[in-house]
Design a protein around this motif. Structure first.
Motif, PDB file in Angstrom:
ATOM      1  N   LEU A 178      54.776  15.331  27.774  1.00  0.00           N
ATOM      2  CA  LEU A 178      55.220  16.891  27.249  1.00  0.00           C
ATOM      3  C   LEU A 178      54.633  17.653  28.249  1.00  0.00           C
ATOM      4  N   ASN A 179      55.447  18.883  28.433  1.00  0.00           N
ATOM      5  CA  ASN A 179      55.155  19.904  28.910  1.00  0.00           C
ATOM      6  C   ASN A 179      54.211  20.804  28.389  1.00  0.00           C
ATOM      7  N   GLY A 180      54.207  21.094  26.986  1.00  0.00           N
ATOM      8  CA  GLY A 180      53.474  21.859  26.416  1.00  0.00           C
ATOM      9  C   GLY A 180      53.340  23.326  26.553  1.00  0.00           C
ATOM     10  N   GLN A 181      54.395  23.811  27.121  1.00  0.00           N
ATOM     11  CA  GLN A 181      54.075  25.252  27.167  1.00  0.00           C
ATOM     12  C   GLN A 181      55.350  25.889  26.461  1.00  0.00           C
ATOM     13  N   GLY A 182      55.086  27.124  25.908  1.00  0.00           N
ATOM     14  CA  GLY A 182      55.942  27.922  25.405  1.00  0.00           C
ATOM     15  C   GLY A 182      56.351  27.572  23.927  1.00  0.00           C
ATOM     16  N   PHE A 183      57.437  27.815  23.587  1.00  0.00           N
ATOM     17  CA  PHE A 183      57.759  27.534  21.979  1.00  0.00           C
ATOM     18  C   PHE A 183      58.481  26.574  21.621  1.00  0.00           C
ATOM     19  N   LYS A 184      59.312  25.997  22.556  1.00  0.00           N
ATOM     20  CA  LYS A 184      60.355  24.841  22.143  1.00  0.00           C
ATOM     21  C   LYS A 184      59.899  23.464  22.302  1.00  0.00           C
ATOM     22  N   ILE A 185      58.964  23.104  21.443  1.00  0.00           N
ATOM     23  CA  ILE A 185      58.432  21.768  21.559  1.00  0.00           C
ATOM     24  C   ILE A 185      59.410  20.668  21.202  1.00  0.00           C
ATOM     25  N   LEU A 186      60.299  21.097  20.616  1.00  0.00           N
ATOM     26  CA  LEU A 186      61.756  19.951  20.031  1.00  0.00           C
ATOM     27  C   LEU A 186      62.177  19.704  21.079  1.00  0.00           C
ATOM     28  N   VAL A 187      62.618  20.637  22.072  1.00  0.00           N
ATOM     29  CA  VAL A 187      63.464  20.329  23.522  1.00  0.00           C
ATOM     30  C   VAL A 187      62.191  19.487  24.376  1.00  0.00           C
ATOM     31  N   ASP A 188      61.211  19.753  24.369  1.00  0.00           N
ATOM     32  CA  ASP A 188      60.373  19.100  24.973  1.00  0.00           C
ATOM     33  C   ASP A 188      60.205  17.761  24.762  1.00  0.00           C
TER      34      ASP A 188
END
Ligand code: GDD
Ligand code: MN
Length: 362
Positions: A178-188
């Protein structure tokens, strides 16, 4: 209490007034299911963590992770989910905008074994997005959906949703990518899976926010674009490098603008004008990197000033390396544009690598 079947992860920042109503709503929605709720609070100034702990003293199903010095919805979700021992983890906003009554249907879908991921969608029959405030938010959300869908290996009608559920072991498998940055954890999550996940979309309404205000802002959108860049190109260079290089390019414009304002007669030489322009550009770069590139670990207070001085020292050496290498190449009959380009790349890589280590300790 036996180990819960479901951990509900709630990333929260300044959600104090919503905690008690949300816990009551979860209790009603999850009757008959062994559940727990894990609030992951980023040291909210409104006392969200204290409110969660007040309730936790009355009910052991309520847990709190309080993070100090780290910010970010996605990284909060990751830490919350990794603290779970349940069979399934659900992610839901803490402001009552997501319809918690959909949780049992999401759990039932996953328990059939036919799906890897259950997503509450506003954009399937029976869903609605009425709670999203204002036309520009709808436009942004729709734009984000279309942008995400061009990269997603599976069809998701609502990839912007922050309300979804999956088996905890699967989350653990995906967590390392996971990238773990920002808001969109689902896309991640979906982009971190090496296989196309089997998704069940559950219609859901997105309500008006119960209290407080949205934390969505321009920086979150920049992070979203960066997340997609990172997922598509990230294997070569980390996302932060793109952001750092972009800030550096803006810094060059600031540098040239200051020289223009000073009506400098020695734009390529070393003198008062160059010194002023260089200091202004470095301070600009530092501030923007601290706000955007390193938003999840921003320097504040005394660490900010120490960071600025360190950043200037690092970039000072970077500039010397940049100009020195360009000059040596130019004297060896390399075209000045190529010599300058190579010097600039070496300078930005030096500035990024050393400031990441010394200044932001990323
Ligand atoms: N820990 C932590 N740290 N939580 C955060 C942070 C943060 O930096 N920023 C926001 N949150 C929490 C909020 O407290 C809230 O519980 C949830 O994340 C969503 O934040 P909102 O500010 O309410 O987002 P929104 O209303 O604009 O909702 C949009 O983004 C959500 C998250 O992706 C919509 O797209 C929703 O569908 C989506 O769930
Ligand atoms: Mn919200």
């Amino acid at each position: 209490m036996s180990s819960p079947v479901l951990s509900v992860i709630v990333p929260c920042y300044n959600e104090r007034p919503n905690v008690a109503p949300m816990v009551a709503a979860l209790d009603a929605a999850l009757a008959g299911i062994a559940w727990e709720v894990i609030y992951v609070d980023d040291n909210s100034p409104d006392g969200t963590a204290q409110e969660v702990r007040r309730l936790a003293h009355q009910d052991s199903r309520i847990r709190c992770i309080r993070r100090i010095g780290r910010r970010g919805l996605a990284s909060a979700v990751i830490e919350g989910a990794l603290s779970s021992s349940a069979d399934y983890v659900a992610v839901i906003d803490g402001d009552m905008q997501h319809d918690e009554t959909r949780l049992p249907a999401m759990l039932a879908a996953l328990r059939t074994g036919q799906y890897d991921l259950a997503v509450a969608s506003r954009h399937v029959a029976g869903g609605d997005n009425a709670g999203l405030s204002g036309r520009w938010r709808h436009a942004l959300s729709d734009g984000g959906i279309r942008l995400a869908q061009t990269f997603l290996p599976v069809r998701l009608s609502d990839p912007m949703s922050g309300f979804f559920m999956l088996p905890r072991p699967l989350f653990e498998d995906l967590a390392r990518n996971l990238n773990g940055q920002g808001f969109k954890i689902l896309v991640d999550l979906v982009l971190s899976s090496r296989r196309a996940l089997r998704v069940k979309e559950i219609p859901a309404r997105f309500r008006e926010r119960a209290a407080g205000e949205s934390k969505m802002d321009v920086l979150v959108m920049i992070q979203f674009a960066g997340l997609l860049l990172d997922k598509v190109f990230g294997g070569m260079l980390p996302l932060r490098f793109f952001s750092f290089a972009l800030v550096g390019a803006l810094g060059v414009l600031v540098h040239l603008s200051v020289l223009g304002l000073l009506h400098s007669t020695t734009p390529l030489g070393f003198g008062r004008d160059q010194t002023v322009a260089t200091i202004v550009a470095m301070a600009f770069n530092f501030q923007l990197n601290n706000a955007v590139t390193y938003r999840d670990q921003q320097l504040k207070g005394p660490r900010l000033w120490r960071g600025l001085l360190l950043f200037m020292a690092v970039c000072g050496f970077g500039a010397i390396a940049n100009i020195g290498i360009a000059r040596v190449l130019y004297e060896q009959k390399t075209a000045w544009s190529i010599a300058g380009g190579i010097g600039a790349v070496i300078g930005v890589v030096w500035n990024y690598a050393v400031s990441a280590t010394l200044v932001w300790r990323a």
